[in-house]
Design an enzyme around this catalytic site. Structure first.
Site, short mmCIF file in Angstrom:
data_model
loop_
_atom_site.label_atom_id
_atom_site.label_comp_id
_atom_site.label_asym_id
_atom_site.label_seq_id
_atom_site.Cartn_x
_atom_site.Cartn_y
_atom_site.Cartn_z
N ASP A 52 0.86 -1.17 0.00
CA ASP A 52 0.00 0.00 0.00
C ASP A 52 0.90 1.24 0.00
OD1 ASP A 52 -2.42 1.43 0.10
OD2 ASP A 52 -2.35 1.54 2.28
N ASP B 118 -0.26 4.99 1.07
CA ASP B 118 -0.50 5.86 2.22
C ASP B 118 -0.46 5.05 3.51
OD1 ASP B 118 -0.90 8.25 0.72
OD2 ASP B 118 -2.89 7.54 0.17
N ASP C 146 -1.46 -1.01 5.92
CA ASP C 146 -1.67 -0.41 7.24
C ASP C 146 -3.11 -0.53 7.70
OD1 ASP C 146 -2.67 1.56 5.37
OD2 ASP C 146 -2.57 3.04 7.00
#
Length: 266
Positions: free
Chosen positions: A16, A18, A212
């Site tokens: 990922d 961000d 995250d």
């Protein structure tokens, strides 16, 4: 270059963007070193994002401006995954799009025609310019028989001034008006990961997903058969993990730990 994690030999990586590589415009510790290592060793990898607003070239330039180098060929967006899916469903089809250039470009590249006259699909993606007219047109086309597709389910998105309504919120509005739910291609649909694996010629058994978010990155990675690593540099905390009935294969504080584990020892 391959390494061993658990009982798997790892040859490819999905990550990922961000909360893993960058956060609020700042490069997170270890991100530059990890990407540089992958590029230097010829390791297969893709940076994934549910944001369908930008093209890979745009995202590469934005990341470069923040001090992190990711070639556009190493970026896979929900818009690209959606275009890949629709091409497999109806080659040379047509679509009415509520979204930005990242989505329309991906669909054009897949051979689709953009039209508001009897399209095969209505495709809803991220945009900061939703209009009543466009949403009304989308509703009428779906009621008329167009298939409802969305790039991602995220109901809100972050800005410097606070959250704003995002794709999932518009999906809900259209669903309320039509009684039709969209088929969502982006995370947490594992289809996005499978299309990413196809893009780089990787296999799930030898690929890691770094994310995250438990509710998108980790669950989709798990369902796609990947080795999953949750980083705590983004939205998730140790306490938040306990609320889910599934677990990542690993939990680390950030990608700098991966650098310490195997990059520094080259």
């Amino acid at each position: 270059m391959s390494i061993t994690r658990g009982n798997r030999t790892i040859e490819s990586w999905l990550t990922d963007m961000d909360g893993v590589l960058v956060a609020e415009g700042q490069v997170l510790p270890g991100a530059r070193e990890l990407l540089s290592h992958w590029q230097r060793t010829g390791t297969k990898y893709l940076v994934l994002t549910n944001n369908s607003t930008y093209t890979p070239r745009d995202l590469s330039a934005r990341l470069s401006a923040n001090g992190i180098e990711v070639p556009e060929t190493a970026i896979w967006t929900s818009a690209m995954a959606t275009a890949s899916f629709l091409e497999s469903q109806k080659p040379d089809g047509s679509a009415f799009v509520v979204g930005e250039v990242g989505l329309t470009t991906a669909l054009h590249d897949a051979g689709f025609v953009m039209t508001d006259v009897d399209p095969d699909f209505v495709v809803v993606g991220e945009t900061r310019n939703y209009s009543f007219e466009a949403i009304t047109k989308a509703i009428r086309l779906i009621v008329g028989g167009a298939r409802f597709i969305s790039t991602n389910p995220d109901p809100t998105g972050p800005t410097a001034d606070g959250v704003v309504p995002a794709t999932g919120a518009i999906n809900a509005l259209i669903t309320a008006a039509t009684g039709r739910k969209p088929y969502v291609v982006g995370k947490p649909n594992p289809m996005m990961f499978r299309s990413a694996l196809n893009q780089i010629g990787a296999h799930s058994e030898s690929t890691v997903m770094i994310g995250d978010r438990m509710d998108t990155d980790i669950v989709a990675g798990m369902e796609a058969g990947l080795h999953t690593i949750l980083v705590l540099s983004g939205i998730s905390t140790h306490d938040a993990v306990e609320r889910f009935p599934f677990r990542p294969d690993e939990i680390i504080s950030g990608v700098h730990e991966l650098v310490e584990m195997y990059v520094d020892g080259e």
